[in-house]
Design an enzyme around this catalytic site. Structure first.
Site, mmCIF file in Angstrom:
data_model
loop_
_atom_site.group_PDB
_atom_site.id
_atom_site.type_symbol
_atom_site.label_atom_id
_atom_site.label_comp_id
_atom_site.label_asym_id
_atom_site.label_seq_id
_atom_site.Cartn_x
_atom_site.Cartn_y
_atom_site.Cartn_z
ATOM 1 N N ASN A 56 -10.838 10.296 6.811
ATOM 2 C CA ASN A 56 -10.663 9.730 5.465
ATOM 3 C C ASN A 56 -11.539 10.471 4.455
ATOM 4 O O ASN A 56 -12.505 9.927 3.915
ATOM 5 C CB ASN A 56 -11.013 8.232 5.468
ATOM 6 C CG ASN A 56 -9.995 7.407 6.226
ATOM 7 O OD1 ASN A 56 -8.819 7.726 6.231
ATOM 8 N ND2 ASN A 56 -10.449 6.356 6.873
ATOM 9 N N SER A 82 -2.348 7.166 9.132
ATOM 10 C CA SER A 82 -2.267 5.710 9.123
ATOM 11 C C SER A 82 -1.604 5.226 10.404
ATOM 12 O O SER A 82 -0.636 5.815 10.867
ATOM 13 C CB SER A 82 -1.471 5.208 7.909
ATOM 14 O OG SER A 82 -1.405 3.799 7.905
ATOM 15 N N GLY A 84 -3.872 3.164 12.731
ATOM 16 C CA GLY A 84 -4.937 2.431 13.396
ATOM 17 C C GLY A 84 -4.822 2.499 14.910
ATOM 18 O O GLY A 84 -4.242 3.426 15.476
ATOM 19 N N LYS A 132 -3.057 9.143 1.077
ATOM 20 C CA LYS A 132 -3.653 8.157 1.980
ATOM 21 C C LYS A 132 -4.601 7.231 1.222
ATOM 22 O O LYS A 132 -4.703 6.041 1.527
ATOM 23 C CB LYS A 132 -4.397 8.868 3.117
ATOM 24 C CG LYS A 132 -5.140 7.920 4.067
ATOM 25 C CD LYS A 132 -4.198 7.007 4.802
ATOM 26 C CE LYS A 132 -4.861 5.984 5.697
ATOM 27 N NZ LYS A 132 -6.194 6.212 6.207
ATOM 28 N N HIS A 135 -2.423 4.760 -0.429
ATOM 29 C CA HIS A 135 -1.926 3.904 0.661
ATOM 30 C C HIS A 135 -2.945 2.817 0.996
ATOM 31 O O HIS A 135 -2.603 1.639 1.118
ATOM 32 C CB HIS A 135 -1.636 4.783 1.881
ATOM 33 C CG HIS A 135 -1.462 4.055 3.176
ATOM 34 N ND1 HIS A 135 -2.537 3.548 3.892
ATOM 35 C CD2 HIS A 135 -0.359 3.770 3.895
ATOM 36 C CE1 HIS A 135 -2.091 2.971 4.995
ATOM 37 N NE2 HIS A 135 -0.777 3.089 5.018
ATOM 38 N N GLU A 139 -2.861 -1.242 0.688
ATOM 39 C CA GLU A 139 -3.177 -2.050 1.872
ATOM 40 C C GLU A 139 -4.206 -3.132 1.537
ATOM 41 O O GLU A 139 -4.054 -4.289 1.929
ATOM 42 C CB GLU A 139 -3.706 -1.113 2.961
ATOM 43 C CG GLU A 139 -4.172 -1.778 4.236
ATOM 44 C CD GLU A 139 -4.825 -0.755 5.141
ATOM 45 O OE1 GLU A 139 -6.061 -0.812 5.293
ATOM 46 O OE2 GLU A 139 -4.116 0.118 5.683
ATOM 47 N N TYR A 140 -5.267 -2.767 0.822
ATOM 48 C CA TYR A 140 -6.281 -3.745 0.406
ATOM 49 C C TYR A 140 -5.617 -4.894 -0.357
ATOM 50 O O TYR A 140 -5.906 -6.070 -0.132
ATOM 51 C CB TYR A 140 -7.304 -3.101 -0.542
ATOM 52 C CG TYR A 140 -8.359 -2.217 0.069
ATOM 53 C CD1 TYR A 140 -8.143 -1.509 1.254
ATOM 54 C CD2 TYR A 140 -9.581 -2.047 -0.574
ATOM 55 C CE1 TYR A 140 -9.122 -0.669 1.767
ATOM 56 C CE2 TYR A 140 -10.559 -1.219 -0.057
ATOM 57 C CZ TYR A 140 -10.320 -0.525 1.108
ATOM 58 O OH TYR A 140 -11.296 0.303 1.615
#
Length: 254
Positions: A56, A82, A84, A132, A135, A139-140
């Site tokens: 990141n 992405s 995880g 990213k 992205h 997501e947050y």
């Protein structure tokens, strides 16, 4: 080695074992660990080799690193990644930044790691990590929306089964998503989430996105609220809330 992999005990040892031209994927914590690794590779790789950063990293650093490596004829590719821990089963979505030739050369690797249609070359140096970053900001915001909605339902007089509702919404609802699927699983395992503490860390990309939004005059209020809520989750006691209490007591006697 017991599983059939080829081991190496230093970057120099690893480089010596790879056929040329080499492609080295760096996936260590962002910041100084990534920086040190890339700079070390710069001294031992050779012309036409490729360094891929799958961490990141801030996109500005990608631009600087690419220019620095180019002086030695080494290509630099940034890979926004992405998926995880679930990527092992379903593959990783890969957002690639860099020059066409090295990205095309890496395409068999990317096609193997990603699900079908799960990777794309999105632009020049830094573009992969830029995409990213956005992205992660989205997501947050999605996570915060789910969190607030489920908290309200948890306080309802209807004694709602939150795991059942999360699973229900996965079938045809406009708010269905993989995050909601994860929420359903967590609520099924621990309906009141008693085993967890409300402490949420951030990777830094939400902060970078806010700074980029300020630079470009783009309002991102949802992301900003979500990030600040994460900050609050890490405070055992909040001076701001104590200040509110002091002021309320001072003028209202409460």
């Amino acid at each position: 080695e017991g599983k059939g992999a080829t081991a190496s005990w230093s970057l120099e040892d690893m480089i010596a074992q790879l056929p040329r031209p080499r492609a080295v994927w760096v996936m260590v914590p962002s910041g100084q660990p990534s920086e040190d690794t890339v700079q070390h590779l710069r001294t031992i790789l050779e012309d036409n080799d490729i360094v891929i950063d799958g961490g990141n990293t801030k996109f500005h650093d990608d631009v600087r690193r690419a220019a620095n490596l180019q002086k030695r004829g080494i290509h630099y590719v940034d890979a926004g990644t992405s998926g995880g821990i679930w990527g092992l089963k379903i593959g990783y979505c890969l957002m690639m930044g860099g020059e066409n030739e090295p990205v095309n050369r890496l395409s068999p690797i990317l096609t193997t790691l990603a699900p079908e249609n799960g990777w794309a070359h999105v632009g020049g140096h830094g573009a992969g990590h830029y995409v990213k970053m956005v992205h992660n900001g989205i997501e947050y915001s999605m996570m915060q929306g789910y969190a607030e909605g489920f908290e309200l339902m948890s306080k309802s007089d209807y004694k709602l089964n939150l795991a059942t509702i999360a699973d229900l919404w996965m079938h045809g609802s406009v708010v269905r998503s993989w995050l909601l699927e994860l929420a359903a699983g967590a609520l099924k395992e621990d309906p009141k989430l008693d085993s967890l503490k409300g402490y949420v860390q951030d990777s830094g990309e939400g902060r970078w996105m806010i700074m980029e939004a300020i630079e470009k005059d783009v309002p991102v209020p949802t992301l900003t609220t979500a990030l600040f809520t994460r900050f609050r989750s890490r405070q055992e006691t909040s001076f701001a809330e104590k200040m509110l209490a002091a002021l309320r007591k001072a003028f209202g006697g409460h």
